[in-house]
Design a protein around this motif. Structure first.
Motif, PDB file in Angstrom:
ATOM      1  N   VAL A 152       0.829  -1.212   0.000  1.00 12.08           N
ATOM      2  CA  VAL A 152       0.000   0.000   0.000  1.00 12.08           C
ATOM      3  C   VAL A 152       0.860   1.256   0.000  1.00 12.08           C
ATOM      4  CG1 VAL A 152      -1.611   1.347   1.402  1.00 12.08           C
ATOM      5  CG2 VAL A 152      -2.020  -1.083   1.025  1.00 12.08           C
ATOM      6  N   SER A 153       1.942   1.250   0.786  1.00 11.50           N
ATOM      7  CA  SER A 153       2.773   2.461   0.861  1.00 11.50           C
ATOM      8  C   SER A 153       3.420   2.771  -0.484  1.00 11.50           C
ATOM      9  CB  SER A 153       3.854   2.297   1.929  1.00 11.50           C
ATOM     10  OG  SER A 153       4.772   1.273   1.585  1.00 11.50           O
ATOM     11  N   ALA A 154       3.650   1.743  -1.306  1.00 14.34           N
ATOM     12  CA  ALA A 154       4.244   1.966  -2.628  1.00 14.34           C
ATOM     13  C   ALA A 154       3.317   2.755  -3.534  1.00 14.34           C
ATOM     14  CB  ALA A 154       4.600   0.627  -3.277  1.00 14.34           C
ATOM     15  N   GLY A 155       2.046   2.798  -3.192  1.00 18.37           N
ATOM     16  CA  GLY A 155       1.093   3.562  -3.993  1.00 18.37           C
ATOM     17  C   GLY A 155       0.891   4.981  -3.499  1.00 18.37           C
ATOM     18  N   ASN A 156       1.645   5.365  -2.468  1.00 23.27           N
ATOM     19  CA  ASN A 156       1.541   6.717  -1.920  1.00 23.27           C
ATOM     20  C   ASN A 156       2.836   7.480  -2.149  1.00 23.27           C
ATOM     21  OD1 ASN A 156      -1.063   6.946   0.002  1.00 23.27           O
ATOM     22  ND2 ASN A 156      -0.285   4.851   0.058  1.00 23.27           N
ATOM     23  N   VAL A 157       2.715   8.748  -2.523  1.00 23.48           N
ATOM     24  CA  VAL A 157       3.888   9.600  -2.739  1.00 23.48           C
ATOM     25  C   VAL A 157       4.067  10.500  -1.529  1.00 23.48           C
ATOM     26  CG1 VAL A 157       4.913  11.404  -4.155  1.00 23.48           C
ATOM     27  CG2 VAL A 157       3.610   9.554  -5.238  1.00 23.48           C
ATOM     28  N   VAL A 158       5.265  10.478  -0.979  1.00 25.47           N
ATOM     29  CA  VAL A 158       5.620  11.348   0.138  1.00 25.47           C
ATOM     30  C   VAL A 158       6.803  12.193  -0.298  1.00 25.47           C
ATOM     31  CG1 VAL A 158       6.444  11.475   2.513  1.00 25.47           C
ATOM     32  CG2 VAL A 158       4.781   9.718   1.858  1.00 25.47           C
ATOM     33  N   GLY A 159       6.581  13.487  -0.472  1.00 28.18           N
ATOM     34  CA  GLY A 159       7.648  14.365  -0.938  1.00 28.18           C
ATOM     35  C   GLY A 159       8.058  13.990  -2.349  1.00 28.18           C
ATOM     36  N   ASP A 160       9.244  13.426  -2.464  1.00 32.21           N
ATOM     37  CA  ASP A 160       9.787  13.114  -3.782  1.00 32.21           C
ATOM     38  C   ASP A 160       9.897  11.608  -4.029  1.00 32.21           C
ATOM     39  OD1 ASP A 160      11.664  12.712  -1.861  1.00 32.21           O
ATOM     40  OD2 ASP A 160      13.344  13.522  -3.000  1.00 32.21           O
ATOM     41  N   GLY A 161       9.232  10.791  -3.221  1.00 29.17           N
ATOM     42  CA  GLY A 161       9.374   9.348  -3.414  1.00 29.17           C
ATOM     43  C   GLY A 161       8.225   8.555  -2.830  1.00 29.17           C
ATOM     44  N   LYS A 162       8.284   7.241  -3.044  1.00 30.84           N
ATOM     45  CA  LYS A 162       7.289   6.310  -2.523  1.00 30.84           C
ATOM     46  C   LYS A 162       7.917   5.560  -1.356  1.00 30.84           C
ATOM     47  CE  LYS A 162       5.034   5.812  -7.000  1.00 30.84           C
ATOM     48  NZ  LYS A 162       4.581   4.880  -8.067  1.00 30.84           N
TER      49      LYS A 162
END
Length: 376
Positions: free
Chosen positions: A88-98
């Motif tokens: 699931v976290s791989a589908g979320n963008v935080v700043g400049d990355g996943k």
């Protein structure tokens, strides 16, 4: 005063104003840089919060799915939760990355709804806690825009989230119109249930790859066609709806669950009282009239009421229900001699949609849990 003196003073004033103006400009640039970087940090924190919340929920659902399939060690549950969180976290963008989680960043354990405390590790875990990091070892620190001005090029960030499911089930809310509560109108005595949970009853069936077959799987079973309920003429069916449910009512409830109208017809909450008990009227019992409907459920899960005592006979029987539990139906035979009749069920983790949870209560279901929810 000579004109030359006035001119020199004017030049000095303009010089002071220029220096002061430059100081103000530099100060404004620094303030603006700090403000923008703080804004960037705040946005990243919010993004991390959303990612952590989603990861915790997904990980807890993955843990439930594995638990509902049968016995699984904590290492299996932890590995499954970690994989679910990362997916699931791989589908979320935080700043400049996943972002991704280290294995140690995803922990299974027990969550107490009363104390609001998470304890890592448990023989029967009900919660997953995740911690999302942005640091030098994982995901990288958050880059800042104005490091040259503020003296800081990046920022470490950490966000935690916890999702849990609860087993203090004390009743059920009426389902929405068109929906139903997947509960069998058949009660099992507490002693038989405990024998199955403790592994002291027969273990003659296995459920694997969505198929039921003969053979041991390490989990004992119970027979919903009881060997005596204390009420002659009554074999464990209960009225969850109008008094004197007909065979057609039982057929419908077995196949499709307890409807909203059944709650209306019951005329009172399907919930325990202050003593942790719920009295339900009994029917004339489990008969061959519902065998086809029960057979249609082989391999599927349902909720059942568990009773401690029963008074009266037949339609006048009253069952004292003390908990609700989850089972999987494994075999059905309601024809032939009484000693061969059976509705074999196995304790299985089941989701209690619409459940009423009492976080401070003492009534616990061992194989029934509420839907997953964020708690921290």
């Amino acid at each position: 005063m000579p004109k030359s003196s006035l001119s020199r003073k004017s030049v000095r004033r303009r010089g002071v104003v220029a220096v002061f103006g430059l100081f103000l400009i530099i100060s404004l640039i620094v303030v603006m840089a700090v403000t923008l970087d703080f804004g960037n940090i705040r946005i990243a924190q919010n993004e991390m919060r959303r990612a952590a919340d989603a990861a915790a929920m997904a990980a807890c659902w993955e843990m439930y799915d594995l638990q509902s399939q049968g016995d699984a060690g904590n290492w299996q549950l932890n590995a499954t939760a970690w994989e679910g969180a990362n997916h699931v976290s791989a589908g979320n963008v935080v700043g400049d990355g996943k972002p991704q989680f280290n294995y140690s960043d995803v922990q299974i354990g027990s969550y107490d709804g009363t104390t609001r405390e998470f304890e890592e590790g448990s023989t029967n875990p009900n919660a997953v806690q995740v911690t999302l990091h942005r640091n030098a070892s994982i995901n990288g620190e958050l880059p800042l825009f104005f490091g040259a001005v503020t003296g800081r090029d990046s920022q470490q960030l950490n966000v935690s989230a916890t999702a849990a499911m609860f087993s203090q089930i004390v009743g059920f809310n009426p389902p929405e119109s068109g929906q139903s509560l997947e509960m069998l109108p058949i009660a099992l005595d507490l002693e038989s249930w405990q024998d199955a949970v403790n592994g002291t009853s027969d273990d003659s069936y296995r459920f694997s790859d969505s198929t039921v077959s003969k053979g041991s799987d390490g989990t004992s079973e119970a027979n919903l066609y009881p060997q005596g309920t204390g009420a002659p003429g009554n074999r464990g069916t209960v009225d969850i709806g109008g008094a004197n449910n007909s065979t057609s009512d039982l057929e419908r409830q077995i196949l499709h669950g307890i409807s909203r109208q059944d709650f209306v017809d019951l005329g009172r909450p399907l919930a325990f009282d202050g003593n942790g008990e719920l009295n339900l009227n009994g029917d004339t019992g489990i008969s061959a009239g519902i065998k086809d409907e029960l057979r249609a459920l082989v391999g599927k899960t349902r909720i059942i009421p568990i009773f401690t005592r029963v008074a009266g006979n037949g339609n006048n029987a009253t069952f004292t229900i003390v908990r609700f539990e989850g089972v999987r139906i494994l075999d059905v035979s309601l024809t032939g001699p009484k000693k061969h009749k059976k509705v074999i069920v196995q304790p299985t983790k089941v989701l209690a949609r619409g459940a009423v949870v009492d976080y401070s209560g003492t009534t616990y279901s061992s194989h029934l849990v509420s839907p997953v929810m964020l708690v921290e």
